[in-house]
Structures are given as C-alpha cells and as structure tokens.
Design a protein around this motif. Structure first.
Motif, PDB file in Angstrom:
ATOM      1  N   PRO A  20     -35.850  -0.215  37.719  1.00  0.00           N
ATOM      2  CA  PRO A  20     -35.566   0.601  38.965  1.00  0.00           C
ATOM      3  C   PRO A  20     -34.379   1.290  38.862  1.00  0.00           C
ATOM      4  O   PRO A  20     -34.293   1.847  40.089  1.00  0.00           O
ATOM      5  CB  PRO A  20     -35.609  -0.691  40.045  1.00  0.00           C
ATOM      6  CG  PRO A  20     -35.167  -1.939  39.101  1.00  0.00           C
ATOM      7  CD  PRO A  20     -35.523  -1.626  37.446  1.00  0.00           C
ATOM      8  N   THR A  21     -33.643   1.147  37.928  1.00  0.00           N
ATOM      9  CA  THR A  21     -32.306   2.151  38.064  1.00  0.00           C
ATOM     10  C   THR A  21     -32.430   3.360  37.678  1.00  0.00           C
ATOM     11  O   THR A  21     -33.421   3.808  36.863  1.00  0.00           O
ATOM     12  CB  THR A  21     -31.119   1.485  36.927  1.00  0.00           C
ATOM     13  OG1 THR A  21     -31.609   1.081  35.853  1.00  0.00           O
ATOM     14  CG2 THR A  21     -30.681   0.245  37.510  1.00  0.00           C
ATOM     15  N   ALA A  22     -31.581   4.083  38.013  1.00  0.00           N
ATOM     16  CA  ALA A  22     -31.594   5.804  37.700  1.00  0.00           C
ATOM     17  C   ALA A  22     -31.816   6.076  36.209  1.00  0.00           C
ATOM     18  O   ALA A  22     -32.296   7.216  36.071  1.00  0.00           O
ATOM     19  CB  ALA A  22     -30.320   6.390  38.339  1.00  0.00           C
ATOM     20  N   ASP A  23     -30.987   5.161  35.368  1.00  0.00           N
ATOM     21  CA  ASP A  23     -31.150   5.481  33.897  1.00  0.00           C
ATOM     22  C   ASP A  23     -32.577   5.205  33.396  1.00  0.00           C
ATOM     23  O   ASP A  23     -32.789   5.459  32.168  1.00  0.00           O
ATOM     24  CB  ASP A  23     -30.059   4.886  33.280  1.00  0.00           C
ATOM     25  CG  ASP A  23     -30.131   3.379  33.242  1.00  0.00           C
ATOM     26  OD1 ASP A  23     -30.723   2.922  34.323  1.00  0.00           O
ATOM     27  OD2 ASP A  23     -29.332   2.914  32.369  1.00  0.00           O
ATOM     28  N   ASP A  24     -33.405   4.665  34.177  1.00  0.00           N
ATOM     29  CA  ASP A  24     -34.811   4.411  33.598  1.00  0.00           C
ATOM     30  C   ASP A  24     -35.646   5.654  33.814  1.00  0.00           C
ATOM     31  O   ASP A  24     -36.184   5.698  34.967  1.00  0.00           O
ATOM     32  CB  ASP A  24     -35.331   3.219  34.300  1.00  0.00           C
ATOM     33  CG  ASP A  24     -34.612   2.078  34.036  1.00  0.00           C
ATOM     34  OD1 ASP A  24     -34.292   1.572  32.725  1.00  0.00           O
ATOM     35  OD2 ASP A  24     -34.063   1.179  34.606  1.00  0.00           O
ATOM     36  N   LEU A  25     -35.824   6.336  32.754  1.00  0.00           N
ATOM     37  CA  LEU A  25     -36.646   7.579  33.270  1.00  0.00           C
ATOM     38  C   LEU A  25     -37.645   7.876  31.962  1.00  0.00           C
ATOM     39  O   LEU A  25     -38.022   9.014  32.001  1.00  0.00           O
ATOM     40  CB  LEU A  25     -35.545   8.812  33.228  1.00  0.00           C
ATOM     41  CG  LEU A  25     -34.264   8.522  32.039  1.00  0.00           C
ATOM     42  CD1 LEU A  25     -34.715   8.877  30.654  1.00  0.00           C
ATOM     43  CD2 LEU A  25     -33.242   9.211  32.682  1.00  0.00           C
ATOM     44  N   THR A  26     -38.101   6.797  31.421  1.00  0.00           N
ATOM     45  CA  THR A  26     -39.031   7.148  30.275  1.00  0.00           C
ATOM     46  C   THR A  26     -40.243   7.798  30.666  1.00  0.00           C
ATOM     47  O   THR A  26     -40.734   8.558  30.363  1.00  0.00           O
ATOM     48  CB  THR A  26     -39.352   5.795  29.604  1.00  0.00           C
ATOM     49  OG1 THR A  26     -38.068   5.286  29.017  1.00  0.00           O
ATOM     50  CG2 THR A  26     -40.047   6.319  28.315  1.00  0.00           C
ATOM     51  N   ALA A  27     -40.849   7.012  31.903  1.00  0.00           N
ATOM     52  CA  ALA A  27     -42.227   7.641  32.339  1.00  0.00           C
ATOM     53  C   ALA A  27     -42.002   8.939  32.828  1.00  0.00           C
ATOM     54  O   ALA A  27     -43.076   9.943  32.456  1.00  0.00           O
ATOM     55  CB  ALA A  27     -42.627   6.822  33.475  1.00  0.00           C
TER      56      ALA A  27
END
Lengths: 413, 413
Positions: B70-77
C-alpha cells in the motif's frame, strides 16, 4: 558512482541455494558510500554471464561472485577477460601457490594427484593486465579493466568476504571507492506494527516529497524502516524520524541497528536466564546463545517434548497437564518456573505449542503457542496464534518470546 | 521457453534481507519443465524496474515479486502496465475485498481508518485487461500481457507461494506452462567430499561432452551434484551417475533428494533419541525437531552451558571436567550417556566445543568440537576443528553429528 553485482552459479539460479553474496556485497559497498543499482543472477554459461556484463556496460564498478573453481563450468574470469578484450595467461608462481593449498586438502581428504593438479593449473590462469587477489580457499580473484572496473570474486561466502577485505585496499579499486561520497543509513525497528499502518503513516508524511529513499520491510514479524541519505539531508531525516517516533514511538524497540536479540542481550546485563521449551525444540535456547558472550547470561535449557520429560525435568505438575492440556498457559507458566528454579536462574522462559503440521484441534489450531517469561519482579504470559509453516511458527515463537523478555527487562527495578 | 524473474525491493538490493522468492520460483518453474535463465534484483524505482523488464523483452514469461503493497514506493503493477502499454483502473469490488482484510487487521492491531482505506484503494488499481489473482495477504497479483506474459506476484514469501499455487491454474499462465517440455532433476549428496576432488572426477568424465548441465555445490559442508536433463537424455544421465557412484559411492548418502535430516529421520524408525549439548546451545535438538513427525523419535534434550548444569542434569562426573576440560572427548561421551540415560532414550548425542569468537586456546582453538553419538550397538566419537564464524561452527557441528548418527544407524542390527 554506478555499481552492479553479477552473481553466477546455476545452483543459485535453480533454487538449490539462496544467494548470500549479493546482499553482503551490497551492504559492504554501502559502507563506502556506493549504492548498488542492480543485482543479476545468472547460471554458469558464458553467454549469460556476458549478457549480464552488457547490462552494466555503462557502470563504473561491477562485482562478480562465483565461477572461479577448478571445474569446467567455472568460467567467470575467462568471460570477464574476453568481455574486456583481453585473454588469459598462466601465472606459474600462482599455480604453485594454489597447488600448495589443494595438495594439502588432498593429503587430508584424499583424491588423485594428476587431475587435481590440472584443476589448480586451470585456476592459475589470469586475465592479462589484471591485478591478482590471493586465494582464500583455492581460487584467486581479479581486478580487471576499467569503466567498468570488474572485481572478480569467489562464490563461497567466507572466501568472498575475506578477499573483499583485501581487495578494497588494492588499486585501482581503492581509489575508485575513495571517490564515492558518504552515505548514512538509519534503521528503525518496530514491534508490533502492521504494514498497512506504516503505509498510512508514510502517506500522511507525504513520503514522495522526502529527499531520500525510505524502505519498509516486514521481517520475522518485525517492521523495519530503513533510510539511506546523504549527509546534507541529515536535518530532513531527523525531522522525518521525529514524526515516526511521535506516531509509533511506543512500539519502537531499536533505533541504532540493534536486533531484538542484541537489545535483549544488553538488557540481561548481570542477570541469568534458563529455558524450558516444547514446540520450539531447542531453537529458543539456540537463539539466546547465537550471540557471542551469551554464556554470561544463558545457564541452559530443557527441551521437553514429551509430557514425562516436562514433569521429570521441569517439574510440571502432571495434574496441570491433565486438567489444561500440555499446550496451555498453565503449563507454559510451570515450564518457566521449572526452568528458573532448576537452573537457579534469575529469569525463566516457558514455551509450549502446536508447530504443526499435525496436532491441531478446533480449540487449539496449528500455530497456537503459549509463552511465559518470568522474572523476580514480574511475569508476562501470552497465548498467540501464529501463521505459516512449522518452521515459521517455531521461528516466530522465538521472536515473540524475545519481545516479551524485552518488555519485562524494561520494567526491571 | 525462456523465463526470467524480476525481484523488486530496495530491502533486498541493499542487503537488508536475503531474497527467498527468486530461488523458490525458479524451483517451482523447474517442476513445470521451465529453466529460469536470469534473475534480476532491483530497487523499488520505476526506471530500474522498467530496465529489468527490458532485459527480458524477448522472453516468453517473466515473474515479478514485490512492490504490491500500500505504500507509495510499491509500484510494480503500474510499471508493468505501462511497460505493456496499458494503464491502471480502479476495481471497486476488489477494493471492498481488500478493505475487508485491512480493516480486520486494523481492528486487531490498530491504526486510523482514512489513510488505511486510501492504501487499500491504491492496491485495488488493476492493469487494464489483466487477470486478477486474489490477495493472500492484502495485495492482489496480476497476469499482464503476452510475449512476455508477466505474472506480478507479492513479496512476502508466504503470500507469494500461496498465490503461485492459484496462478498456475489460471489462463493464460496455465497454457503457457503446459507448453513447456518436461525436465528431470537428480541430486546426489556426498559427505565428506572436497570440491577439488569432484572437479577432478568431472574432468576425468569429460564433463564438457555431457549433453546436460551438471552443477556442483558445497552446502553446509556437504557436496551436492545436481543435474537437470530432458527425458531423452536419461540413458546418458544413468551412465554418468554410475560412474560417480563407482568413484565416490562410499561417501554418497542421498540419491533421492533427501537431506541428511530426512535420511536420519527415516533411519530412526522405531528408535528414540535425546541430546545433551553445550556449544550448539539448543540447535542440535532444534535441528532434530525441524521435521514434522520428529516427536515420534526425539524425547528431548539438555542445553548445558555451565559446568554445573553438565553435572546436575546430564550426570557428567565433575572429576572428568577437571581432568580433561569441559571441551574433551570424555565429556562429550559423558553427555551422550547422560542424555540417553536421563531421558531413557535408545540413542544419545553429546556435544561440547568452542564456537568462538572467544574461548580458544593453542591446544583447543576456536572451532574445536568434541562429539559423541551413542547407541545400544555401538558408539562414534569425533573431535573436529571447524572453520568459520560462531554461527558456521554451530551449524556445521549439527551437520557432523547427523552424519555420525547416520553411520551408526547404518550399523544397526
């Protein structure tokens, strides 16, 4: 400075072993102010190693690990040489030094001389113009070329770590590392704190606007917030940390890189402890004795799998087991008390639970663990239900026990 | 079929944690007949994730792990969607399912509703046209695009493994995996055998001419020879294995993938065992109880760090300690005997040694360990000098003990 790591080894790629070298080298480079951008894991195939090197062609520094052994599939040095446009040459003095090591092994463990000698000769081939790093096992390492400088290091972690300590003092690696700027890293560790909670906090603090990168990571049930920043960003970092403390200070247990194991060891200052454990089967005592110096605190423990052993060694009253079951808060208390009194320790830990995969019931499913930590000034009892495999449940149980211990030590008078 | 893995996560890249997912997925793919060619580890930075995907542009299948939180640095998708030329869209029904999970967590551990709800909404954004894989923690996964098909999976190992079990049954991944050929793998494990020795053997067998890839790997002191081959190469493999057996058959302890732990557990059939250990501090008992079903064999153990505990619990005669020192074959024997008799077990293991880093002497340097395994039909005693760190010495000691136990069980009458 741009740096990358190539981990070679079909055994790593195919899942036989978990790579330890990439993370270790990444950490080692960070201490010189260098952030690793990428790690590539490839099998021991020349094309794949070349392709990995191509990936880092515009980098300043590439570290390779593995593929320096005596077998035919060990070809990293040769591939790196070819990639940098140079060839391999036999270094006869190096061959003698390697043979001295291999021959010693041969005399101890056995093997035929001729093929082992051929292996030593293979390992004594050096990229033309390379700096040789002396073997720590049987394999030498090399510093090859420039832009990028490639440091060719062995695969066995102990050899690699020892050779790295030499390599950083040798030119041209020493100068290259000296040219990198400094980096600070701070790690804050929280327990218990969930990932959605820390995500919510970072969202409120507008993480995207921070000048540095913040990494959150759930590990062994603990939440870690790691931040790497340039010295010029120190004030911004301090303000960020202060805001995290304001929100989650009560569950912050480490702000100096110390693990829960180290925090507990410090807290035990002058006290002794003993364990009586069932489902963790020795891992609790094993974890308490992981750190050097633990013999000053840890008197010992009982691994009491059977009910008879619980009674015989840790003095658990058999009527307690009959009345409440072997997995019950009452038995955990009796185990903690028994460990304490039998060993004559200041503190006692009692653990009983169902690690699985069998043995669960509707009332006490797999993962149910009863823990008790007892000190002269108080006691902490918990019943937890831990998720995951048998190994997860056993490992997580030791983490919960250490946090209970920490809490109790904080109340010490 | 060409397959690669992208592991995202600054915590992995920076050395905070050791990646478990790459090896696990590699192993999982192999069971479908797919060999992974490369694993790339990158931080949670969009450019770096894109660059890793570019690396696999001409592959058939790419698996990504991590960066779905859920954090901003989670952007793989989002990065995978963009790389495949599609955008992200909110799936409101998915958002409700995720919020159900997160809100449950919130009620148990705490946190504010609004920012946590925002995190759930972030996680409910789906690449247009993707197949959604239901969350196992809070994050959904996705199957996105084709040539390569990208399977976007979560980072926490337990979530990843559980989601993978679903994913392989879902189109288009199911069909793609079904199109791969079969692969066999055999693992032979030897102890003791050195790397130069196996290298010499492979040289004699002209490894380069074999139609399949042979991987040798030294792990926890044991030498592993792993071979992956197509079914059409079975005859060549059998001949290769026969030649290895002819040369090193007497130190081959496993030819069916079983670890030494499993070999010992099978050998204990109907027997019971107990441990009295000093320097391993519980890890020996912990290792014996790692496997499910161990409670049928393992009665328990004593962790006896102090001399007093050795005497009090394992009946070690104090005059033995005085005469030979706590680290001596005599005390190891007494510990094995004490464990056996106190627990009423068929077999006993006694361990005493110097794990370090302190406590070594010129006669008994760090790494010196005395072991004894005792059975009704015989006994094995050894004094070994193990290399490495405190953790290495402790772990390697348990491996040596298991091999002693195996040897003794093989002599059972």
């Amino acid at each position: 400075m741009r740096a990358g790591i190539v981990v070679t080894g079909t055994e790593v790629l195919s899942g036989l072993i978990r790579d330890a070298n990439g993370p270790w080298l990444s950490e080692a480079l960070r201490s010189f102010g260098v952030s690793v951008e990428q790690i590539v894991v490839v099998g021991d195939r020349p094309d794949d190693v070349r392709r990995a090197l191509d990936f880092f062609a515009d980098f300043d520094l590439v570290l390779t690990t593995g593929g320096l052994g005596p077998t035919a599939d060990d070809l990293t040095a040769e591939v790196v040489a070819g990639w940098h446009g140079t060839s391999m040459v036999l270094d006869e003095a190096l061959e003698e030094r390697i043979w001295g090591i291999v021959n010693g092994l041969r005399k101890r463990i056995g093997g035929e001389e001729a093929p082992m000698r051929a292996g030593a000769r293979k390992q004594a081939h050096v990229p033309v113009g390379a700096v040789v790093l002396e073997p720590k096992g049987t394999a030498p390492g090399f510093l090859v070329g420039s832009s990028p400088l490639v440091a060719v290091l062995p695969g066995p972690p102990r050899e690699l770590q020892s050779m790295w300590a030499d390599a950083v003092k040798v030119e041209p690696l020493a100068s290259l590392l000296a040219s990198a700027g400094a980096l600070e890293r701070r790690i804050l560790r929280f327990f218990p704190l969930s990932e959605p909670q820390i995500a919510a906090t970072l969202r409120e603090l507008d993480e995207g606007s921070l000048p540095f990168e913040v990494t959150t990571c759930l590990r062994r049930g603990e939440l870690e917030v790691a931040t790497v920043y340039r010295p010029s960003e120190a004030a911004a970092y301090e303000s960020f940390e202060a805001q995290l403390r304001a929100r989650h200070g009560e569950v912050l247990f480490s702000d100096d890189g110390a693990t829960i194991d180290e925090v507990v060891q410090r807290g035990l200052d002058g006290l002794t402890i003993a364990v009586a454990e069932s489902c963790t089967g020795g891992l609790m005592a094993g974890r308490l004795t992981d750190l050097a110096g633990s013999s000053a605190h840890v008197l010992g423990g009982f691994v009491v799998y059977s009910n008879e052993a619980k009674t015989k060694f840790a003095d658990v009253d058999p009527t307690l087991i009959e009345a409440h079951g072997a997995v019950s808060p009452e038995v955990a208390q009796a185990l903690a008390f028994g460990a304490r009194s039998r060993f004559g320790a200041d503190l006692g830990i009692g653990i009983t639970g169902i690690a699985g995969p069998g043995g669960g019931t509707p009332e006490k499913p797999v993962g149910t663990v009863c823990l008790c930590v007892e000190a002269p000034w108080g006691r902490d009892d918990r019943v937890v239900r831990l998720p995951g495999s048998r190994a997860d449940v056993r490992d997580r149980t030791t983490t919960v026990a250490l946090h209970m211990l920490r809490g109790l030590l904080a109340q010490r008078r």
